[in-house]
Structure formats: C-alpha cells, structure tokens
Write a protein that holds these residues in place. Structure first.
Motif, PDB file in Angstrom:
ATOM      1  N   ASP A 122      21.373  -3.451  -9.247  1.00  0.00           N
ATOM      2  CA  ASP A 122      21.062  -4.308 -10.397  1.00  0.00           C
ATOM      3  C   ASP A 122      19.589  -4.693 -10.459  1.00  0.00           C
ATOM      4  N   ALA A 123      18.731  -4.014  -9.695  1.00  0.00           N
ATOM      5  CA  ALA A 123      17.310  -4.358  -9.660  1.00  0.00           C
ATOM      6  C   ALA A 123      16.696  -4.300 -11.052  1.00  0.00           C
ATOM      7  N   ASP A 124      15.729  -5.180 -11.293  1.00  0.00           N
ATOM      8  CA  ASP A 124      15.071  -5.236 -12.601  1.00  0.00           C
ATOM      9  C   ASP A 124      14.159  -4.032 -12.822  1.00  0.00           C
ATOM     10  N   ALA A 125      13.595  -3.512 -11.750  1.00  0.00           N
ATOM     11  CA  ALA A 125      12.734  -2.329 -11.838  1.00  0.00           C
ATOM     12  C   ALA A 125      12.984  -1.460 -10.616  1.00  0.00           C
ATOM     13  N   LYS A 126      13.063  -0.153 -10.847  1.00  0.00           N
ATOM     14  CA  LYS A 126      13.313   0.784  -9.754  1.00  0.00           C
ATOM     15  C   LYS A 126      12.287   1.913  -9.796  1.00  0.00           C
ATOM     16  N   LEU A 127      11.637   2.136  -8.666  1.00  0.00           N
ATOM     17  CA  LEU A 127      10.709   3.253  -8.535  1.00  0.00           C
ATOM     18  C   LEU A 127      11.211   4.195  -7.450  1.00  0.00           C
ATOM     19  N   PHE A 128      11.011   5.484  -7.666  1.00  0.00           N
ATOM     20  CA  PHE A 128      11.265   6.467  -6.614  1.00  0.00           C
ATOM     21  C   PHE A 128       9.924   7.128  -6.333  1.00  0.00           C
ATOM     22  N   VAL A 129       9.350   6.781  -5.194  1.00  0.00           N
ATOM     23  CA  VAL A 129       8.002   7.223  -4.835  1.00  0.00           C
ATOM     24  C   VAL A 129       8.094   8.444  -3.929  1.00  0.00           C
ATOM     25  N   ASP A 185       5.012  10.242  -8.388  1.00  0.00           N
ATOM     26  CA  ASP A 185       4.520  11.223  -7.418  1.00  0.00           C
ATOM     27  C   ASP A 185       3.094  10.852  -7.040  1.00  0.00           C
ATOM     28  N   THR A 186       2.900  10.521  -5.767  1.00  0.00           N
ATOM     29  CA  THR A 186       1.590  10.052  -5.305  1.00  0.00           C
ATOM     30  C   THR A 186       0.767  11.143  -4.638  1.00  0.00           C
ATOM     31  N   SER A 187       1.203  12.407  -4.751  1.00  0.00           N
ATOM     32  CA  SER A 187       0.535  13.504  -4.046  1.00  0.00           C
ATOM     33  C   SER A 187      -0.962  13.542  -4.305  1.00  0.00           C
ATOM     34  N   ASN A 188      -1.339  13.324  -5.555  1.00  0.00           N
ATOM     35  CA  ASN A 188      -2.753  13.429  -5.931  1.00  0.00           C
ATOM     36  C   ASN A 188      -3.359  12.088  -6.326  1.00  0.00           C
ATOM     37  N   LEU A 189      -2.744  11.008  -5.851  1.00  0.00           N
ATOM     38  CA  LEU A 189      -3.224   9.677  -6.204  1.00  0.00           C
ATOM     39  C   LEU A 189      -3.756   8.933  -4.988  1.00  0.00           C
ATOM     40  N   SER A 190      -4.846   8.203  -5.179  1.00  0.00           N
ATOM     41  CA  SER A 190      -5.323   7.290  -4.144  1.00  0.00           C
ATOM     42  C   SER A 190      -4.383   6.099  -4.101  1.00  0.00           C
ATOM     43  N   ILE A 191      -4.510   5.281  -3.075  1.00  0.00           N
ATOM     44  CA  ILE A 191      -3.674   4.082  -2.981  1.00  0.00           C
ATOM     45  C   ILE A 191      -3.873   3.188  -4.205  1.00  0.00           C
ATOM     46  N   ASP A 192      -5.129   2.999  -4.601  1.00  0.00           N
ATOM     47  CA  ASP A 192      -5.406   2.131  -5.749  1.00  0.00           C
ATOM     48  C   ASP A 192      -4.817   2.704  -7.035  1.00  0.00           C
ATOM     49  N   ALA A 193      -4.943   4.026  -7.216  1.00  0.00           N
ATOM     50  CA  ALA A 193      -4.412   4.660  -8.414  1.00  0.00           C
ATOM     51  C   ALA A 193      -2.884   4.587  -8.428  1.00  0.00           C
ATOM     52  N   PHE A 195      -1.087   2.304  -6.968  1.00  0.00           N
ATOM     53  CA  PHE A 195      -0.731   0.907  -7.206  1.00  0.00           C
ATOM     54  C   PHE A 195      -0.793   0.575  -8.697  1.00  0.00           C
ATOM     55  N   ARG A 196      -1.846   1.015  -9.358  1.00  0.00           N
ATOM     56  CA  ARG A 196      -1.970   0.760 -10.796  1.00  0.00           C
ATOM     57  C   ARG A 196      -0.840   1.442 -11.566  1.00  0.00           C
ATOM     58  N   ALA A 197      -0.503   2.662 -11.163  1.00  0.00           N
ATOM     59  CA  ALA A 197       0.591   3.385 -11.822  1.00  0.00           C
ATOM     60  C   ALA A 197       1.916   2.668 -11.596  1.00  0.00           C
ATOM     61  N   ALA A 198       2.118   2.179 -10.375  1.00  0.00           N
ATOM     62  CA  ALA A 198       3.355   1.463 -10.056  1.00  0.00           C
ATOM     63  C   ALA A 198       3.478   0.204 -10.906  1.00  0.00           C
ATOM     64  N   LEU A 199       2.395  -0.553 -11.041  1.00  0.00           N
ATOM     65  CA  LEU A 199       2.436  -1.768 -11.856  1.00  0.00           C
ATOM     66  C   LEU A 199       2.753  -1.444 -13.310  1.00  0.00           C
TER      67      LEU A 199
END
Length: 213
Positions: A122-129, A185-193, A195-199
């Motif tokens: 029942d989570a309000d937001a779900k990500l699969f990283v 998919d974080t394969s080609n993303l920096s941590i900051d990028a 994080f911004r995508a996740a938000l």
C-alpha cells in the motif's frame, strides 16, 4: 507517507533511500540489514544457514539495536543474508517489525527486495532501482576496495550474479518489480542525478495519489 524502494544488490537503492528519507524528513529502514543480522547471528551460534527452523528462531530473537554493527556491511554478511532470506519462516519472523516501522506516525522510507510487493503493497510511492550487473559489480568492488578488502572485480561480478539468481528465483518473496512500481535504471546516472530522478518519480506518484509532498 510510505516510500518503497526495491532493487538488486549494489543498484544504489540504499544510498537513494537514505537521501530520500532526509529530503522528506522520514525514518529510514534498510531491511537488508535485518537479514544480514540474522545471518551474522546464525553463524555466530554455529547454525547452518540452510537450517530454516533454526534461522527463524534467530530472526525472532533479533536485537534491532545491533543493526549498526559494521560487520553487517561486509561481503560475507551479504552472502549470508541472501541464504537465510530464502526461508519463508525467517521472512515471516521479520515481517511484523518491518510493517510496524513503515506505519509509524510519519510513515517511512524502506529499501529492500520485497517492500513494494510484500511489506508495503500500500506504499504511496514505489521505485524499483536497478543497474546492469557489470555496473553494480564495479560499484561494489570500489566500495570494498575502499575498505581495504582484497577481492577482484570478476569475483564481485560472479557474486552479484549468484545473488540475483537466488533473490529472483526463491519461493518466498522473490525480487520482482511490483506492477505499480516505477523503474529507475541508474547504470548511467551519478548519485546526484539518480537522486533527482527518484524525487521526480516520487513526486509524480504522490500527485497521482493526491499526496504531493
């Protein structure tokens, strides 16, 4: 507000979960630490990791205060966690704590492998990283090398693939993307990028649920 972040080993889900929790002012639980702690305690007591009944007893007696043990961050602890996590009785023993944590006064951010499918459907937001096995192996290798662990990147990749196989094919709560989870998919993303995508993805999910943060 409950945010579920799932994904395979070394995908970056833990780092993202911590930053997301800070951003929203929510408690954070790395559920993988629970299984690492069960594996640690089982080995310390001389219990075979394939002994489901004994491992479940260990899980039932787990001291949550010990989750800050640095030993839980080792490769060996991750391997042990992957083995005990296959046992349905172990997962059942840890289920109530995880759900209680998630449904606290503020909600929470939880990361693991079955948060969106089993722990908090029942989570309000779900990500699969996720990320490619090669990228994840490189990240884990650099992390371990930074701690002075002598291991080859090839060995780390082999371990990553073995864990993926165990986690995705186990009968109890296998690693799988929830139907309503958004893939990151974080394969080609920096941590900051990442994080911004996740938000952005979380805010979109909150808007759909009428809970813009």
């Amino acid at each position: 507000m409950i945010i579920a972040i799932d994904g395979p080993a070394a995908s970056g889900k833990g780092t993202l979960a911590k930053r997301v929790a800070v951003h929203y002012g929510l408690p954070h639980l790395d559920t993988g630490l629970l299984y690492r702690a069960v594996g640690r305690d089982a080995l310390a007591r001389g219990i075979a990791l394939d002994n489901a009944e004994a491992a479940a007893e260990v899980a039932s007696a787990l001291e949550i205060a010990t989750l800050d043990d640095p030993a839980l961050r080792t490769a060996g602890a991750g391997e042990a966690a992957s083995q005990v996590a296959r046992h349905p009785a172990v997962r059942t023993a840890l289920l109530a704590y995880q759900r209680s944590f998630a449904h606290g006064e503020l909600g929470a951010v939880l990361d693991g492998r079955d948060i969106g499918t089993v722990i908090c459907p029942d989570a309000d937001a779900k990500l699969f990283v996720t990320a490619t096995p090669e990228v994840r192996a490189m990240r884990r290798f650099l992390e371990l090398a930074g701690r002075g662990v002598a291991i080859s990147e090839a060995a780390v990749l082999e371990d990553i693939r073995a864990r993926d196989e165990r986690d995705s094919t186990r009968g109890a709560a296998p690693l799988v993307q929830a139907p309503d989870a958004v893939l990151l998919d974080t394969s080609n993303l920096s941590i900051d990028a990442a994080f911004r995508a996740a938000l952005d993805l979380i805010e979109a999910a909150m808007s759909r649920a009428g809970r813009a943060g």
